[in-house]
Design an enzyme around this catalytic site. Structure first.
Site, short mmCIF file in Angstrom:
data_model
loop_
_atom_site.label_atom_id
_atom_site.label_comp_id
_atom_site.label_asym_id
_atom_site.label_seq_id
_atom_site.Cartn_x
_atom_site.Cartn_y
_atom_site.Cartn_z
N TRP A 21 -3.14 -1.06 -5.06
CA TRP A 21 -2.95 0.70 -5.32
C TRP A 21 -2.34 0.94 -6.67
CZ3 TRP A 21 0.99 3.87 -1.75
CH2 TRP A 21 0.74 5.21 -2.41
N TYR A 57 -8.07 4.49 -5.50
CA TYR A 57 -6.61 4.23 -6.21
C TYR A 57 -7.01 4.31 -7.71
CZ TYR A 57 -5.25 1.92 -1.92
OH TYR A 57 -4.72 1.56 -0.80
N LEU A 221 7.46 -3.87 1.15
CA LEU A 221 8.29 -3.69 0.21
C LEU A 221 8.87 -2.20 0.18
CD1 LEU A 221 7.73 -6.17 -2.38
CD2 LEU A 221 9.38 -6.85 -0.43
N ARG A 223 7.41 0.08 -1.08
CA ARG A 223 7.26 0.75 -2.52
C ARG A 223 8.36 0.40 -3.30
NH1 ARG A 223 5.11 4.15 1.57
NH2 ARG A 223 3.11 5.07 1.14
N GLY A 294 1.86 -5.40 -3.81
CA GLY A 294 1.56 -4.79 -5.13
C GLY A 294 2.23 -5.37 -6.30
N ARG A 296 2.32 -4.45 -10.75
CA ARG A 296 1.84 -4.00 -12.18
C ARG A 296 1.83 -4.78 -13.38
NH1 ARG A 296 3.46 2.24 -12.60
NH2 ARG A 296 5.40 2.20 -11.20
N GLN A 300 5.58 -9.72 -11.91
CA GLN A 300 5.86 -9.23 -10.44
C GLN A 300 4.73 -10.01 -9.33
OE1 GLN A 300 5.16 -4.93 -10.76
NE2 GLN A 300 6.89 -4.33 -11.61
#
Length: 329
Positions: A21, A57, A221, A223, A294, A296, A300
Site C-alpha cells: 500500500w 494503491y 504495526l 501504520r 509495509g 517504502r 524498512q
C-alpha cells in the site's frame, strides 16, 4: 523465512508478507518509485516471496511497482496477492470517499464488484503486474449493490480460465464469508489486526479458525504506531491519511508508547526492534496466518523481514499479553 499454507489450498506464503500500500504512495504522503522497487527486492532476498497489493494503491502505481520489482524472478518463486472491487474510474456501486491521486487530481472512490467490473479489473491487474496469473485474488471491501453470489461467480470464471489460482476476501464478516462460500471456496480473509486493534478476534477470527480459512493481518504495526518512533505532536506529510486517524492522536500515541516502553526490554534482550517484536507476536497469535508489513525503502523492508528470526516462548507471549491488558489498549 517461515511459510504457511493459505486455508486448504496448496499455496504457501511467507509469514511476513510485503504489504505494498505505502509503496504506491497514495494516502501515505507519496513515495519514491525506485525506493519502493528496491524495498520489494530487498525483502525477496531475505525470503519474503509474497507481495500484497491492490489497484487502488496509487491507482495502479503499486501494481506497476510490484510488476517491475519481480521482473527477472521466476514466476513460481513469488506469490502475488492483489484485489478488486474499488474503482476510482467508475461512479457505480457504493460511494466510499473522495480522495486524490498522487499528482493531486481529485477522484471519487466507489466500492463496486459487479461481474463485468471484476473481469475488467483482473485483466488490468494482469497487465500492470506483467504476469498471466494472480495467486490470490481478493475482494477489497464488501459492497451492497451487487449480490455476493454474482461477484464470486465472476471470480469462479477467472479461476476456470487460469487467470487466478485462489480467491479470498478482505474486511468481510463471518456471515459474508459464508455467503461467498455458497459459490466458491475461500482461502482467506484479510482483516485489520494489531496489538491495539483486536476487534476481529470476537467473531471473524474464530470463524476462520473453525472453517480452516487463513487470516491475513493488515496494519499489524498500526501504520507505524507500534514501532515506537511516533511522538506526540508528530507532523504528517500532506496527503497522509494517518493525520486524521484515531490511533494518532497525542493521547493515543502517549498511551501506546507507555506500553511499548514496558515490552522494550524484551526486544532489547533479543537484539530486536520493537517493530520486529510486534510482528513476531502477531504471527504467533491464534488464527493469524501472516502479517502484512509495509515498507517504502529497502532498510524498512529488511528490518521487517528479519522479524522472522525472533523467537518467543509461551511465557514471553503471556508477558506481552499481560502488559497489553494492563495498558488498556
Amino acid at each position: 523465512m517461515e511459510f504457511r499454507k493459505l486455508g486448504e489450498t496448496d499455496l504457501a506464503v511467507s509469514a511476513i508478507t510485503f504489504g505494498a500500500w505505502a509503496a504506491g504512495g497514495w494516502m501515505w504522503g507519496k513515495t519514491e518509485h525506485n525506493d519502493a522497487v528496491e524495498a520489494i527486492k530487498a525483502a525477496y532476498d531475505l525470503g519474503v516471496t509474497s507481495i500484497d497489493t491492490a489497484p487502488i494503491y496509487g491507482q495502479g502505481t503499486s501494481e506497476e511497482i510490484v510488476g517491475e520489482a519481480i521482473k527477472g524472478i521466476a514466476r513460481d518463486k513469488v506469490q502475488i496477492l492483489t484485489k478488486f472491487g474499488m474503482r476510482w474510474d467508475l461512479a457505480k456501486g457504493d460511494f466510499a470517499f473522495k480522495s486524490q491521486k498522487n499528482n493531486g487530481e481529485p477522484i471519487a472512490i466507489y466500492k463496486y464488484a459487479g461481474k463485468e467490473s471484476v473481469i475488467k479489473e483482473c485483466e488490468d491487474s494482469l497487465k500492470r503486474l506483467g504476469t498471466d496469473y494472480i495467486d490470490l485474488y481478493q475482494i477489497h471491501w464488501p459492497e451492497s449493490t451487487t449480490p455476493i453470489t454474482e461477484t464470486f461467480e465472476a471470480v469462479e470464471r477467472l479461476i476456470e480460465q487460469g487467470k487466478i489460482r485462489y480467491t479470498g476476501v478482505c474486511n468481510y464478516t463471518a456471515a459474508q464469508m459464508a455467503e461467498a462460500e455458497k459459490v466458491v471456496k475461500l482461502a482467506s480473509n484479510q482483516i485489520p489486526f494489531s496489538m491495539v486493534n483486536r476487534d476481529v478476534e470476537k467473531e471473524t477470527v474464530p470463524y476462520c479458525i473453525e472453517h480452516n480459512k487463513s487470516v491475513l493481518a493488515y496494519s499489524p504495526l498500526e501504520r507505524g504506531l507500534l514501532t515506537g518512533k511516533m511522538k506526540p505532536g508528530y507532523q504528517f506529510q500532506e496527503g497522509d491519511h494517518r493525520a486524521q486517524n484515531k490511533f494518532f492522536t497525542d493521547e493515543s500515541i502517549t498511551k501506546t508508547n507507555a506500553f511499548l516502553a514496558k515490552i522494550k526490554p524484551l526486544a532489547d534482550e533479543k537484539g530486536a526492534t520493537l517493530a520486529q517484536l510486534v510482528l513476531r507476536w502477531t504471527i504467533e497469535r491464534p488464527g493469524i496466518t501472516i502479517a502484512l508489513a509495509g515498507a517504502r525503502n529497502a532498510e524498512q523492508s529488511v528490518q521487517n523481514a528479519k522479524a522472522i528470526t525472533i523467537k518467543l516462548t509461551t511465557e514471553e507471549i503471556a508477558f506481552i499479553n499481560k502488559e497489553l491488558e494492563q495498558a488498556g489498549l
